[in-house]
Every structure is written in C-alpha cells, then in structure tokens.
Design a protein around this motif. Structure first.
Motif, PDB file in Angstrom:
ATOM      1  N   ALA A 182     -11.329  -2.392 -19.065  1.00 49.94           N
ATOM      2  CA  ALA A 182     -10.480  -1.484 -18.154  1.00 49.94           C
ATOM      3  C   ALA A 182     -10.987  -1.546 -16.984  1.00 49.94           C
ATOM      4  CB  ALA A 182     -10.299  -0.213 -18.596  1.00 49.94           C
ATOM      5  N   GLN A 183     -10.508  -1.405 -15.699  1.00 47.00           N
ATOM      6  CA  GLN A 183     -10.820  -1.096 -14.391  1.00 47.00           C
ATOM      7  C   GLN A 183     -11.453   0.267 -14.389  1.00 47.00           C
ATOM      8  OE1 GLN A 183      -7.358  -1.211 -12.077  1.00 47.00           O
ATOM      9  NE2 GLN A 183      -7.620  -3.294 -11.192  1.00 47.00           N
ATOM     10  N   ALA A 184     -12.630   0.241 -13.532  1.00 52.49           N
ATOM     11  CA  ALA A 184     -13.428   1.334 -13.269  1.00 52.49           C
ATOM     12  C   ALA A 184     -12.531   2.208 -12.677  1.00 52.49           C
ATOM     13  CB  ALA A 184     -14.692   1.058 -12.550  1.00 52.49           C
ATOM     14  N   ALA A 185     -12.747   3.842 -12.809  1.00 50.30           N
ATOM     15  CA  ALA A 185     -11.976   4.686 -12.132  1.00 50.30           C
ATOM     16  C   ALA A 185     -11.939   4.771 -10.870  1.00 50.30           C
ATOM     17  CB  ALA A 185     -12.447   5.971 -12.624  1.00 50.30           C
ATOM     18  N   ALA A 186     -12.841   4.401 -10.127  1.00 48.60           N
ATOM     19  CA  ALA A 186     -12.530   4.226  -8.676  1.00 48.60           C
ATOM     20  C   ALA A 186     -11.848   3.108  -8.211  1.00 48.60           C
ATOM     21  CB  ALA A 186     -14.324   3.937  -8.064  1.00 48.60           C
ATOM     22  N   THR A 187     -11.858   2.125  -8.841  1.00 53.63           N
ATOM     23  CA  THR A 187     -11.189   0.926  -8.619  1.00 53.63           C
ATOM     24  C   THR A 187      -9.466   1.342  -8.854  1.00 53.63           C
ATOM     25  OG1 THR A 187     -12.638  -0.597  -9.329  1.00 53.63           O
ATOM     26  CG2 THR A 187     -10.554  -1.638  -9.283  1.00 53.63           C
ATOM     27  N   ARG A 188      -9.231   1.996 -10.015  1.00 54.08           N
ATOM     28  CA  ARG A 188      -7.821   2.281 -10.337  1.00 54.08           C
ATOM     29  C   ARG A 188      -7.477   3.177  -9.276  1.00 54.08           C
ATOM     30  NH1 ARG A 188      -9.774   2.971 -15.526  1.00 54.08           N
ATOM     31  NH2 ARG A 188      -9.647   5.324 -15.405  1.00 54.08           N
ATOM     32  N   ALA A 189      -7.949   4.102  -8.704  1.00 52.01           N
ATOM     33  CA  ALA A 189      -7.895   5.032  -7.586  1.00 52.01           C
ATOM     34  C   ALA A 189      -7.550   4.385  -6.429  1.00 52.01           C
ATOM     35  CB  ALA A 189      -8.853   6.180  -7.368  1.00 52.01           C
ATOM     36  N   GLU A 190      -8.309   3.418  -6.156  1.00 50.43           N
ATOM     37  CA  GLU A 190      -8.130   2.318  -4.728  1.00 50.43           C
ATOM     38  C   GLU A 190      -6.904   1.715  -5.071  1.00 50.43           C
ATOM     39  OE1 GLU A 190     -10.242  -0.895  -2.110  1.00 50.43           O
ATOM     40  OE2 GLU A 190     -11.043  -0.261  -3.856  1.00 50.43           O
ATOM     41  N   THR A 191      -6.746   1.302  -6.138  1.00 49.25           N
ATOM     42  CA  THR A 191      -5.425   0.378  -6.269  1.00 49.25           C
ATOM     43  C   THR A 191      -4.095   1.287  -6.159  1.00 49.25           C
ATOM     44  OG1 THR A 191      -6.693  -1.234  -7.745  1.00 49.25           O
ATOM     45  CG2 THR A 191      -4.080  -1.279  -7.972  1.00 49.25           C
ATOM     46  N   ASP A 192      -4.048   2.396  -6.824  1.00 45.82           N
ATOM     47  CA  ASP A 192      -3.116   3.474  -6.823  1.00 45.82           C
ATOM     48  C   ASP A 192      -2.842   3.705  -5.353  1.00 45.82           C
ATOM     49  OD1 ASP A 192      -2.556   3.477  -9.477  1.00 45.82           O
ATOM     50  OD2 ASP A 192      -3.800   5.176 -10.033  1.00 45.82           O
ATOM     51  N   SER A 193      -3.838   3.862  -4.564  1.00 46.20           N
ATOM     52  CA  SER A 193      -3.758   4.477  -3.295  1.00 46.20           C
ATOM     53  C   SER A 193      -3.017   3.604  -2.454  1.00 46.20           C
ATOM     54  CB  SER A 193      -4.930   4.656  -2.708  1.00 46.20           C
ATOM     55  OG  SER A 193      -4.779   5.178  -1.292  1.00 46.20           O
ATOM     56  N   LYS A 194      -3.561   2.184  -2.523  1.00 44.32           N
ATOM     57  CA  LYS A 194      -2.673   1.087  -1.832  1.00 44.32           C
ATOM     58  C   LYS A 194      -1.116   0.840  -2.354  1.00 44.32           C
ATOM     59  CE  LYS A 194      -6.913  -1.777  -1.168  1.00 44.32           C
ATOM     60  NZ  LYS A 194      -7.493  -2.916  -1.572  1.00 44.32           N
ATOM     61  N   VAL A 195      -1.092   0.979  -3.703  1.00 44.02           N
ATOM     62  CA  VAL A 195       0.523   0.710  -4.079  1.00 44.02           C
ATOM     63  C   VAL A 195       1.180   1.867  -3.674  1.00 44.02           C
ATOM     64  CG1 VAL A 195       1.859   1.084  -6.123  1.00 44.02           C
ATOM     65  CG2 VAL A 195      -0.262  -0.284  -6.165  1.00 44.02           C
ATOM     66  N   ARG A 196       0.650   3.192  -3.768  1.00 39.96           N
ATOM     67  CA  ARG A 196       1.459   4.579  -3.352  1.00 39.96           C
ATOM     68  C   ARG A 196       1.681   4.438  -1.737  1.00 39.96           C
ATOM     69  NH1 ARG A 196      -1.767   7.758  -5.421  1.00 39.96           N
ATOM     70  NH2 ARG A 196      -3.258   7.978  -3.519  1.00 39.96           N
ATOM     71  N   ALA A 197       0.983   3.732  -0.838  1.00 43.12           N
ATOM     72  CA  ALA A 197       1.185   3.687   0.489  1.00 43.12           C
ATOM     73  C   ALA A 197       2.177   2.754   0.793  1.00 43.12           C
ATOM     74  CB  ALA A 197      -0.129   3.333   1.201  1.00 43.12           C
ATOM     75  N   THR A 198       2.104   1.687  -0.049  1.00 39.46           N
ATOM     76  CA  THR A 198       3.077   0.729   0.178  1.00 39.46           C
ATOM     77  C   THR A 198       4.692   0.939  -0.117  1.00 39.46           C
ATOM     78  OG1 THR A 198       1.848  -1.154  -0.295  1.00 39.46           O
ATOM     79  CG2 THR A 198       4.087  -1.768  -0.500  1.00 39.46           C
ATOM     80  N   VAL A 199       4.561   1.794  -1.461  1.00 35.11           N
ATOM     81  CA  VAL A 199       5.983   2.282  -1.893  1.00 35.11           C
ATOM     82  C   VAL A 199       6.480   3.420  -0.851  1.00 35.11           C
ATOM     83  CG1 VAL A 199       6.789   3.836  -3.615  1.00 35.11           C
ATOM     84  CG2 VAL A 199       5.339   1.774  -4.292  1.00 35.11           C
ATOM     85  N   GLU A 200       5.582   4.267  -0.253  1.00 33.78           N
ATOM     86  CA  GLU A 200       6.264   5.283   0.456  1.00 33.78           C
ATOM     87  C   GLU A 200       6.655   4.617   1.898  1.00 33.78           C
ATOM     88  OE1 GLU A 200       2.679   7.653   0.966  1.00 33.78           O
ATOM     89  OE2 GLU A 200       3.291   9.062  -0.755  1.00 33.78           O
ATOM     90  N   GLY A 201       5.893   3.650   2.328  1.00 36.41           N
ATOM     91  CA  GLY A 201       6.492   3.023   3.305  1.00 36.41           C
ATOM     92  C   GLY A 201       7.946   2.268   3.219  1.00 36.41           C
ATOM     93  N   ILE A 202       8.053   1.717   1.901  1.00 40.21           N
ATOM     94  CA  ILE A 202       9.330   1.132   1.597  1.00 40.21           C
ATOM     95  C   ILE A 202      10.527   2.097   1.639  1.00 40.21           C
ATOM     96  CG2 ILE A 202      10.486  -0.044  -0.198  1.00 40.21           C
ATOM     97  CD1 ILE A 202       8.188  -1.681  -0.674  1.00 40.21           C
ATOM     98  N   LEU A 203      10.265   3.441   1.064  1.00 37.99           N
ATOM     99  CA  LEU A 203      11.077   4.282   0.761  1.00 37.99           C
ATOM    100  C   LEU A 203      11.295   4.804   2.292  1.00 37.99           C
ATOM    101  CD1 LEU A 203       9.899   6.082  -2.426  1.00 37.99           C
ATOM    102  CD2 LEU A 203      11.664   4.543  -2.274  1.00 37.99           C
ATOM    103  N   ALA A 204      10.605   4.975   2.968  1.00 35.21           N
ATOM    104  CA  ALA A 204      10.922   5.611   4.437  1.00 35.21           C
ATOM    105  C   ALA A 204      11.591   4.755   5.111  1.00 35.21           C
ATOM    106  CB  ALA A 204       9.523   5.747   5.042  1.00 35.21           C
ATOM    107  N   ASP A 205      11.422   3.415   4.918  1.00 40.91           N
ATOM    108  CA  ASP A 205      12.282   2.469   5.602  1.00 40.91           C
ATOM    109  C   ASP A 205      13.690   2.409   5.154  1.00 40.91           C
ATOM    110  OD1 ASP A 205      12.800   0.158   7.366  1.00 40.91           O
ATOM    111  OD2 ASP A 205      12.060  -1.357   6.185  1.00 40.91           O
ATOM    112  N   ILE A 206      13.611   2.530   3.719  1.00 44.50           N
ATOM    113  CA  ILE A 206      15.103   2.579   3.222  1.00 44.50           C
ATOM    114  C   ILE A 206      15.943   3.778   3.811  1.00 44.50           C
ATOM    115  CG2 ILE A 206      16.363   2.992   1.069  1.00 44.50           C
ATOM    116  CD1 ILE A 206      14.327   1.040  -0.150  1.00 44.50           C
ATOM    117  N   GLU A 207      15.217   5.130   3.785  1.00 44.48           N
ATOM    118  CA  GLU A 207      15.817   6.292   4.332  1.00 44.48           C
ATOM    119  C   GLU A 207      16.216   6.147   5.691  1.00 44.48           C
ATOM    120  OE1 GLU A 207      15.040  10.977   3.919  1.00 44.48           O
ATOM    121  OE2 GLU A 207      13.414   9.542   3.361  1.00 44.48           O
ATOM    122  N   ALA A 208      15.464   5.518   6.514  1.00 50.94           N
ATOM    123  CA  ALA A 208      15.891   5.302   7.957  1.00 50.94           C
ATOM    124  C   ALA A 208      16.807   4.219   8.188  1.00 50.94           C
ATOM    125  CB  ALA A 208      14.518   4.648   8.631  1.00 50.94           C
TER     126      ALA A 208
END
Length: 234
Positions: free
Chosen positions: A8-34
């Motif tokens: 399994a990935q270390a907790a810090a690595t998982r948190a970093e990955t989730d943060s990057k995915v979250r930022a990407t998804v939020e950007g896509i959703l904002a673009d769709i909304e706009a």
C-alpha cells in the motif's frame, strides 16, 4: 522470507495523490459549469479522443450496437437483469409508506417517492463493466424513476456493444457515449448535453481497486451541492 507482491502507498503519498486528483476534478467541474456543452465536448476530445456529432445514441445506433453482440453474450445480458430486477423488487416491497395519527389531528408519516430523473454512469475503458448497467439503470427503473440517462465512455472509437445492450435492456431512456468526469459533471451540471436535460441524481458504480477510476470516484465527492450517489464493486 515473505515476498510482498504489492504494498500500500504511504499515508503521505496517498494524501498527495488525492490532493492532485481533487484539484484536477474541481478544475474540470468548474470548467463545465462555466462553459457547459462546449467544455464537455472539448474535454471528451482531450481525454478520450471522442467528439462525435452527438453523444446521445439514436434508436438505429442502439440497434446497430446490439447486433454486434454475440447471441450467447446477449442471452447472458438478458438473464442477469431478471435476477437483479427480482431482488430490487423485493427490496422495494420492504420499504413501506407510513402514516399514523399520534394525537387527534396530528398525522405523522413518511413516503418513499422516486426522483424524476437519474443519470447512471457505467465505467468502461479497458474493462467495461456490463453488470454496472444492470445494478444502476435497472434498479432506478424498479424504484419508479421516470427518466434514466445512462452513460459510458467510448470503447475503441465507439459505443461498447455489450454495455449498450445492457443499458437498453435494463430500460435506459437515453444512452450517451461519454466518459470520465465530463460525463458525471455534465449530467448533473444543469446543462444540456445534445439537448438532453440534466438529471436530478447521478449514480456511479466505481471499481474501487482500479487506479484509473480515481478521477471518476472523486467527481461525486467534489460536485458541491449537487446530489450524487456512489456505490462500489469489489
């Protein structure tokens, strides 16, 4: 000595990955909304190399896709929904409306009322999940949802025949060949994808162990006040 085939990935690595995915998804959703449909079409072209004249399949296109499914596979696809429907109907029967007068003139209770429309996202890509169509589209129809819009990503440059067959036989009212965050965000973003109205609720069944679904799993969590439901297969 024990040999670890996978760790399994270390907790810090998982948190970093989730943060990057979250930022990407939020950007896509904002673009769709706009930008609405324009953003959905652009994102589909970017991520799936898919930008057809219409994402929504016509009756002729549905029939054409189903004609490509082998008879044995089609028989299996017909068999599975019967089992899902039977259990779903039993579940629905267990949900009772209640109304009781607790005091003179005081009536309390609850009713189970289906939403008007649901979007069902079926994961695809390398491993299309035909069963997800049964477990989302069909259960929504059993619940009494009037309009069910089913969506799955393109497969080898077009609609996946078996997934289309499963969606159609389960009772989908509209079928879109559209994948990823753009499909989920578009259906609930109060925009019209090829003149198809947005849905009230989005249901997504993700493959919990598939890292390629990280963005799709994140989309329901980052969709703000929009109503989405997520189930997972193991």
């Amino acid at each position: 000595m024990a040999k670890h085939l996978k760790t399994a990935q270390a907790a810090a690595t998982r948190a970093e990955t989730d943060s990057k995915v979250r930022a990407t998804v939020e950007g896509i959703l904002a673009d769709i909304e706009a930008r609405g449909d324009a953003a959905v079409r652009e994102l589909s072209g970017k991520f799936d190399n898919w930008s057809p004249a219409s994402f929504r399949l016509s009756e002729q296109e549905i029939e054409s896709a189903m004609s490509k499914v082998a008879k044995r596979d089609l028989d299996d696809i017909r068999f599975a929904p019967a089992q899902v429907r039977n259990f779903a109907e039993q579940q629905k029967a267990a949900l009772r409306d209640i109304e009781v007068e607790t005091l003179p003139g005081v009536v309390l209770g609850h009713k189970n009322i289906p939403v008007n429309s649901v979007g069902c996202y079926v994961p695809g890509g390398k491993y299309p999940m035909v069963a997800s169509a049964h477990m989302s589209v069909l259960t929504a129809k059993v619940a009494g949802v009037k309009r069910v819009v089913a969506s799955a990503p393109p497969f080898k440059g077009g609609a996946h025949p078996a997934i289309v067959a499963a969606m159609h036989l389960a009772g989908a009212d509209e079928i879109l060949v559209l994948g990823g965050v753009q499909a989920i965000g578009g259906q609930v973003g109060r925009i019209e994808i090829d003149a198809a109205e947005a849905v009230d609720l989005e249901v997504e069944q993700s493959r919990q162990r598939d890292p390629h679904d990280a963005f799709e799993r994140m989309a329901p969590r980052r969709s703000g006040g929009r109503r989405l439901a997520e189930s997972r297969s193991r």
